[in-house]
Write a protein that holds these residues in place. Structure first.
Motif, PDB file in Angstrom:
ATOM      1  N   THR A  99       0.874  -1.122  -0.044  1.00 39.94           N
ATOM      2  CA  THR A  99      -0.003  -0.148   0.101  1.00 39.94           C
ATOM      3  C   THR A  99       0.929   1.312   0.010  1.00 39.94           C
ATOM      4  O   THR A  99       0.526   2.243  -0.676  1.00 39.94           O
ATOM      5  CB  THR A  99      -0.879   0.115   1.141  1.00 39.94           C
ATOM      6  OG1 THR A  99      -1.690  -1.041   1.128  1.00 39.94           O
ATOM      7  CG2 THR A  99      -1.756   1.215   1.320  1.00 39.94           C
ATOM      8  N   SER A 100       1.974   1.125   0.842  1.00 43.15           N
ATOM      9  CA  SER A 100       2.744   2.402   0.907  1.00 43.15           C
ATOM     10  C   SER A 100       3.609   2.542  -0.413  1.00 43.15           C
ATOM     11  O   SER A 100       3.730   3.698  -1.083  1.00 43.15           O
ATOM     12  CB  SER A 100       3.806   2.106   2.039  1.00 43.15           C
ATOM     13  OG  SER A 100       4.760   3.071   2.137  1.00 43.15           O
ATOM     14  N   ASN A 140       2.438   1.613  -3.517  1.00 46.06           N
ATOM     15  CA  ASN A 140       1.381   2.360  -4.364  1.00 46.06           C
ATOM     16  C   ASN A 140       1.039   3.586  -4.136  1.00 46.06           C
ATOM     17  O   ASN A 140       1.032   4.411  -5.375  1.00 46.06           O
ATOM     18  CB  ASN A 140       0.273   1.388  -4.308  1.00 46.06           C
ATOM     19  CG  ASN A 140       0.185  -0.213  -4.931  1.00 46.06           C
ATOM     20  OD1 ASN A 140       1.363  -0.428  -5.693  1.00 46.06           O
ATOM     21  ND2 ASN A 140      -0.417  -0.924  -4.551  1.00 46.06           N
ATOM     22  N   PHE A 141       0.943   4.098  -2.735  1.00 47.35           N
ATOM     23  CA  PHE A 141       0.709   5.672  -2.765  1.00 47.35           C
ATOM     24  C   PHE A 141       2.054   6.354  -3.086  1.00 47.35           C
ATOM     25  O   PHE A 141       1.945   7.376  -3.626  1.00 47.35           O
ATOM     26  CB  PHE A 141       0.600   5.578  -0.986  1.00 47.35           C
ATOM     27  CG  PHE A 141       0.476   7.208  -0.778  1.00 47.35           C
ATOM     28  CD1 PHE A 141      -0.648   7.698  -0.894  1.00 47.35           C
ATOM     29  CD2 PHE A 141       1.585   7.787  -0.299  1.00 47.35           C
ATOM     30  CE1 PHE A 141      -0.929   9.113  -0.621  1.00 47.35           C
ATOM     31  CE2 PHE A 141       1.559   9.055   0.374  1.00 47.35           C
ATOM     32  CZ  PHE A 141       0.392   9.893   0.190  1.00 47.35           C
ATOM     33  N   ASN A 142       3.325   5.784  -2.793  1.00 44.30           N
ATOM     34  CA  ASN A 142       4.228   6.619  -3.090  1.00 44.30           C
ATOM     35  C   ASN A 142       4.688   6.673  -4.423  1.00 44.30           C
ATOM     36  O   ASN A 142       4.932   7.621  -5.318  1.00 44.30           O
ATOM     37  CB  ASN A 142       5.602   6.073  -2.170  1.00 44.30           C
ATOM     38  CG  ASN A 142       5.594   6.219  -0.887  1.00 44.30           C
ATOM     39  OD1 ASN A 142       4.999   7.357  -0.475  1.00 44.30           O
ATOM     40  ND2 ASN A 142       6.238   5.398   0.008  1.00 44.30           N
ATOM     41  N   THR A 143       4.310   5.525  -5.149  1.00 43.48           N
ATOM     42  CA  THR A 143       4.528   5.566  -6.363  1.00 43.48           C
ATOM     43  C   THR A 143       3.567   6.573  -7.119  1.00 43.48           C
ATOM     44  O   THR A 143       3.702   7.224  -8.278  1.00 43.48           O
ATOM     45  CB  THR A 143       4.137   4.215  -7.258  1.00 43.48           C
ATOM     46  OG1 THR A 143       5.123   3.311  -6.814  1.00 43.48           O
ATOM     47  CG2 THR A 143       4.197   4.192  -8.673  1.00 43.48           C
ATOM     48  N   HIS A 144       2.312   6.607  -6.804  1.00 41.02           N
ATOM     49  CA  HIS A 144       1.192   7.643  -7.347  1.00 41.02           C
ATOM     50  C   HIS A 144       1.608   9.055  -6.956  1.00 41.02           C
ATOM     51  O   HIS A 144       1.424   9.962  -7.882  1.00 41.02           O
ATOM     52  CB  HIS A 144      -0.016   7.177  -6.668  1.00 41.02           C
ATOM     53  CG  HIS A 144      -1.318   7.984  -6.974  1.00 41.02           C
ATOM     54  ND1 HIS A 144      -1.612   7.878  -8.419  1.00 41.02           N
ATOM     55  CD2 HIS A 144      -1.943   9.073  -6.534  1.00 41.02           C
ATOM     56  CE1 HIS A 144      -2.625   8.832  -8.442  1.00 41.02           C
ATOM     57  NE2 HIS A 144      -2.891   9.450  -7.385  1.00 41.02           N
ATOM     58  N   HIS A 145       2.158   9.144  -5.945  1.00 40.86           N
ATOM     59  CA  HIS A 145       2.846  10.461  -5.335  1.00 40.86           C
ATOM     60  C   HIS A 145       3.674  11.008  -6.374  1.00 40.86           C
ATOM     61  O   HIS A 145       3.752  12.051  -6.852  1.00 40.86           O
ATOM     62  CB  HIS A 145       2.959  10.456  -4.029  1.00 40.86           C
ATOM     63  CG  HIS A 145       3.308  11.898  -3.352  1.00 40.86           C
ATOM     64  ND1 HIS A 145       2.418  12.754  -3.235  1.00 40.86           N
ATOM     65  CD2 HIS A 145       4.539  12.458  -2.864  1.00 40.86           C
ATOM     66  CE1 HIS A 145       3.010  13.910  -2.813  1.00 40.86           C
ATOM     67  NE2 HIS A 145       4.171  13.512  -2.596  1.00 40.86           N
ATOM     68  N   TYR A 146       4.709   9.830  -6.609  1.00 44.83           N
ATOM     69  CA  TYR A 146       5.963  10.330  -7.441  1.00 44.83           C
ATOM     70  C   TYR A 146       5.548  10.683  -8.752  1.00 44.83           C
ATOM     71  O   TYR A 146       6.120  11.606  -9.482  1.00 44.83           O
ATOM     72  CB  TYR A 146       6.752   9.093  -7.624  1.00 44.83           C
ATOM     73  CG  TYR A 146       7.883   9.263  -8.497  1.00 44.83           C
ATOM     74  CD1 TYR A 146       8.881   9.995  -8.621  1.00 44.83           C
ATOM     75  CD2 TYR A 146       7.934   8.554  -9.738  1.00 44.83           C
ATOM     76  CE1 TYR A 146      10.066  10.004  -9.118  1.00 44.83           C
ATOM     77  CE2 TYR A 146       8.926   8.520 -10.587  1.00 44.83           C
ATOM     78  CZ  TYR A 146      10.019   9.319 -10.355  1.00 44.83           C
ATOM     79  OH  TYR A 146      10.986   9.651 -11.264  1.00 44.83           O
ATOM     80  N   MET A 147       4.473   9.919  -9.346  1.00 46.58           N
ATOM     81  CA  MET A 147       3.877  10.175 -10.714  1.00 46.58           C
ATOM     82  C   MET A 147       3.352  11.612 -11.006  1.00 46.58           C
ATOM     83  O   MET A 147       3.636  12.527 -11.730  1.00 46.58           O
ATOM     84  CB  MET A 147       3.044   9.057 -11.115  1.00 46.58           C
ATOM     85  CG  MET A 147       3.429   7.752 -11.216  1.00 46.58           C
ATOM     86  SD  MET A 147       5.042   7.664 -12.428  1.00 46.58           S
ATOM     87  CE  MET A 147       3.997   7.603 -13.965  1.00 46.58           C
ATOM     88  N   ASN A 148       2.485  11.942  -9.720  1.00 49.87           N
ATOM     89  CA  ASN A 148       2.006  13.162  -9.751  1.00 49.87           C
ATOM     90  C   ASN A 148       2.996  14.410  -9.548  1.00 49.87           C
ATOM     91  O   ASN A 148       3.058  15.460 -10.378  1.00 49.87           O
ATOM     92  CB  ASN A 148       0.906  13.346  -8.559  1.00 49.87           C
ATOM     93  CG  ASN A 148      -0.494  12.671  -8.836  1.00 49.87           C
ATOM     94  OD1 ASN A 148      -0.673  12.369  -9.665  1.00 49.87           O
ATOM     95  ND2 ASN A 148      -0.964  12.412  -7.669  1.00 49.87           N
ATOM     96  N   GLN A 172       6.023  14.278 -10.775  1.00 49.66           N
ATOM     97  CA  GLN A 172       6.801  14.057 -11.964  1.00 49.66           C
ATOM     98  C   GLN A 172       5.889  14.911 -12.732  1.00 49.66           C
ATOM     99  O   GLN A 172       6.514  15.663 -13.797  1.00 49.66           O
ATOM    100  CB  GLN A 172       6.986  12.750 -12.492  1.00 49.66           C
ATOM    101  CG  GLN A 172       8.102  12.614 -13.494  1.00 49.66           C
ATOM    102  CD  GLN A 172       8.282  11.220 -13.686  1.00 49.66           C
ATOM    103  OE1 GLN A 172       7.587  10.091 -13.547  1.00 49.66           O
ATOM    104  NE2 GLN A 172       9.306  10.958 -14.646  1.00 49.66           N
TER     105      GLN A 172
END
Length: 162
Positions: free
Chosen positions: A76-77, A79-87, A89
Motif C-alpha cells: 500500500t505504501s 502504491n501510494f508513493n508511486t502515485h505521489h511520485y507520478m503526480n 513528476q
C-alpha cells in the motif's frame, strides 16, 4: 520313614519351586512395573511433544499472519508513493515547460529592451541615430515609455497547472 523323608523332600522341593516362582513373579512384576512406567513416560513425552509442536505451529501461523499484514502495508505504501511520485513528476514537467516559456518570453523582452537602448535605429532601409528616427521623445530611456510604465499584472491562475 521312607514316606516321611519323601514327603519332606517333596515339601522342600516344592518350597524351592515356590520360592523360585515367587522370585520370578517378583521379577516379572518389577519388569511389568518398569514397562508400565516406561510406557507412561513415553506417552507423557509424546503428549508434551505434540503440545510443543502445536505451539510452534500456532506461532508460525501467527508469524505468517503478521508478515502478510506487513507485506500488505508495504505494498500500500509503495502504491501510494508511486502515485505521489507520478503526480510530482507530472507537476515538474508542467513547471519545466512553463519555465521554458517564461524564459523565452524574458529573452524576447530583453532583446526588445536592448534594441530600444541602442544608439541607432533602423527606419526603413536607412540607419539613423535614435533621435533622428524617433525624434527626441526619450526613447533612449526605456522607463520613460508609456507602455513600459504600466504595471504588469499577474493573476493567481497563471501558476496553476492541469
Amino acid at each position: 520313614m521312607a514316606s516321611s523323608s519323601g514327603n519332606s523332600n517333596s515339601t522342600g522341593s516344592s518350597q524351592l519351586q515356590n520360592s523360585g516362582s515367587v522370585v520370578e513373579l517378583n521379577q516379572m512384576n518389577m519388569m511389568d512395573q518398569r514397562k508400565r512406567k516406561r510406557k507412561e513416560s513415553n506417552r507423557e513425552s509424546a503428549r508434551r511433544s505434540r503440545i510443543r509442536k502445536q505451539q510452534y505451529l500456532d506461532e508460525l501461523t501467527a508469524q505468517v499472519t503478521q508478515l502478510s499484514q506487513d507485506n500488505n502495508q508495504i505494498l500500500t505504501s509503495i502504491n501510494f508513493n508511486t502515485h505521489h511520485y507520478m503526480n510530482i513528476q507530472a507537476e515538474n514537467s508542467v513547471l519545466r515547460a512553463r519555465m521554458m516559456e517564461l524564459s523565452q518570453r524574458l529573452d524576447s523582452l530583453n532583446r526588445i529592451l536592448s534594441s530600444l537602448n541602442t544608439p541607432t535605429a533602423i527606419c526603413g532601409d536607412l540607419v539613423y541615430e535614435t533621435d533622428q528616427c524617433f525624434g527626441n521623445h526619450g526613447f533612449n530611456d526605456p522607463f520613460n515609455l508609456p507602455y513600459l510604465n504600466q504595471a504588469i499584472m499577474a493573476s493567481p491562475d497563471i501558476f496553476q497547472y492541469y
